[in-house]
Design an enzyme around this catalytic site. Structure first.
Site, PDB file in Angstrom:
ATOM      1  N   TYR A 215       2.048  -3.440  -4.673  1.00  0.00           N
ATOM      2  CA  TYR A 215       2.648  -4.194  -5.768  1.00  0.00           C
ATOM      3  C   TYR A 215       3.702  -5.160  -5.249  1.00  0.00           C
ATOM      4  CZ  TYR A 215       6.922  -1.319  -5.604  1.00  0.00           C
ATOM      5  OH  TYR A 215       8.091  -0.721  -5.214  1.00  0.00           O
TER       6      TYR A 215
ATOM      7  N   ARG B 111       4.103 -11.178   1.456  1.00  0.00           N
ATOM      8  CA  ARG B 111       4.228  -9.739   1.689  1.00  0.00           C
ATOM      9  C   ARG B 111       3.108  -8.980   0.997  1.00  0.00           C
ATOM     10  NH1 ARG B 111       9.793  -6.877   0.129  1.00  0.00           N
ATOM     11  NH2 ARG B 111       8.974  -7.271  -1.963  1.00  0.00           N
TER      12      ARG B 111
ATOM     13  N   ARG C  63     -13.955   9.939  -8.308  1.00  0.00           N
ATOM     14  CA  ARG C  63     -12.840  10.398  -7.477  1.00  0.00           C
ATOM     15  C   ARG C  63     -13.313  11.020  -6.161  1.00  0.00           C
ATOM     16  NH1 ARG C  63      -9.626  14.738  -6.266  1.00  0.00           N
ATOM     17  NH2 ARG C  63      -7.393  14.284  -6.046  1.00  0.00           N
TER      18      ARG C  63
ATOM     19  N   LYS D 243       4.299  -2.011   0.736  1.00  0.00           N
ATOM     20  CA  LYS D 243       4.865  -1.897  -0.622  1.00  0.00           C
ATOM     21  C   LYS D 243       3.827  -1.212  -1.509  1.00  0.00           C
ATOM     22  CE  LYS D 243       7.792  -4.491  -3.842  1.00  0.00           C
ATOM     23  NZ  LYS D 243       8.937  -3.585  -3.887  1.00  0.00           N
TER      24      LYS D 243
ATOM     25  N   GLU E 219      17.073   3.262   3.608  1.00  0.00           N
ATOM     26  CA  GLU E 219      17.271   2.197   2.619  1.00  0.00           C
ATOM     27  C   GLU E 219      17.582   2.826   1.263  1.00  0.00           C
ATOM     28  OE1 GLU E 219      13.588  -0.103   2.300  1.00  0.00           O
ATOM     29  OE2 GLU E 219      12.463   1.679   2.851  1.00  0.00           O
TER      30      GLU E 219
ATOM     31  N   LEU F  72      11.038  -1.074   4.095  1.00  0.00           N
ATOM     32  CA  LEU F  72      10.343  -2.245   3.555  1.00  0.00           C
ATOM     33  C   LEU F  72      11.070  -3.515   4.011  1.00  0.00           C
ATOM     34  CD1 LEU F  72       8.061  -3.084   1.516  1.00  0.00           C
ATOM     35  CD2 LEU F  72       9.907  -3.417  -0.126  1.00  0.00           C
TER      36      LEU F  72
END
Ligand code: PLP
Length: 282
Positions: free
Chosen positions: A32, A51, A99, A145, A177, A201
């Site tokens: 995302y 990114r 799945r 991310k 972070e 990140l």
């Protein structure tokens, strides 16, 4: 009615649905981005899209549309929803399949985006926030991310339940972070933030702040620091796409210096806004 974008079409948010077999839902198998909107315009969307492309590559998601097409969709969402200040969120998952853990043989990624208002120029937290230290319990590819965010959900929940704005995550006492932010401290007039690696990140706001700090003549060292060093810092702040440069005035029970936003922090926050406003003014 708010309008979002789902798999190629703008639709009413309340009518946008995804399958229970979406791998984003089943496995957190997706990535995302979040970009700020200032003056009704996207800020640094090109950097966020670069990114995104990297994150997609790292988890082998096929590219379905160009970065420029994404930016057009995101800008359109801000405009259609009348967002002058806020954010646009976008997500790409591996798509819908029976799945099974390995990648399905032929599957089309699910893509969506939406816009939200958020106070940026008069952020109610701009006077300074409190962090709560928590062990970093995430996986080892924090540079991606990823939408697999359970560790951050739990960390930020612990922070909020203890009256803190954000979690300060650490590996054995060394700061990694924030739950959804990059952490910086000032010691002896020098700015410190952790160097880029798979441990953190690569924040877009971090990158811009590094440049602004350089332009302002501040000395910056991209070096890891400990929780103890953060407690003893003369200044601390966090950066993220929708917080910009946000003063941290308390960590755990310890006020940072005199408990007020520091001079370097304030200068960088001002510089960040000035840059943002100049890039987005029409
Ligand atoms: N670190 C983590 C774990 C994050 O989730 C985020 C943003 O969500 C950041 C850092 C800051 O990144 P950016 O400045 O690109 O928003």
């Amino acid at each position: 009615m708010p309008v979002c974008w789902l798999n190629g079409a703008f639709v009413d948010e309340h009518e946008a649905t995804v399958s229970i077999f979406d791998r984003g839902l089943l496995f957190g198998d997706g990535v995302y981005e979040v970009a700020a909107v200032l003056n009704g315009r996207l800020l640094d969307a090109d950097r966020h899209l670069s990114r995104l492309t990297r994150s997609m590559h790292e988890i082998a998601l096929p590219v379905m549309q160009s970065e420029a097409e994404w930016i057009e969709i995101m800008q359109s969402l801000a405009t259609q929803n009348g967002v002058e200040e806020g954010l646009v969120y976008l997500q790409v998952t591996r798509g819908v399949a029976e799945r099974d853990f390995p990648f399905p043989p032929a599957v089309t990624p699910t893509m969506f985006a939406y816009a939200r208002r958020k106070r940026l120029s008069d952020d109610p937290n701009a006077g300074g926030v409190r962090l709560l230290t928590v062990p970093d319990i995430r996986w080892v590819r924090r540079d991606i991310k990823s939408t697999s965010l359970l560790a951050q959900v739990l960390s930020k929940q612990t922070a909020r339940a203890n009256g803190a704005f954000e979690a300060l995550m650490h590996d054995d006492g060394v700061v990694t972070e924030g739950g959804a932010s990059t952490i910086w401290i000032v010691r002896g007039g020098v700015l410190y933030t952790r160097p880029l690696s798979r441990d953190v990140l690569a924040g877009i706001t971090r990158d811009v702040t590094l440049a602004l700090a350089g332009e302002a003549g501040f000395v910056v060292r991209e070096r890891a620091f400990t929780v103890a060093q953060a407690h003893a810092a003369t200044e601390c702040f966090l950066t993220s796409a929708t917080s910009f440069v946000l003063p941290v005035t308390t960590i755990d029970e310890t006020p940072i210096a005199d408990g007020a936003p520091g001079a370097i922090t304030r200068a960088l926050r001002t510089a960040y806004f000035a840059r943002g406003l100049s890039l987005t003014s029409r």
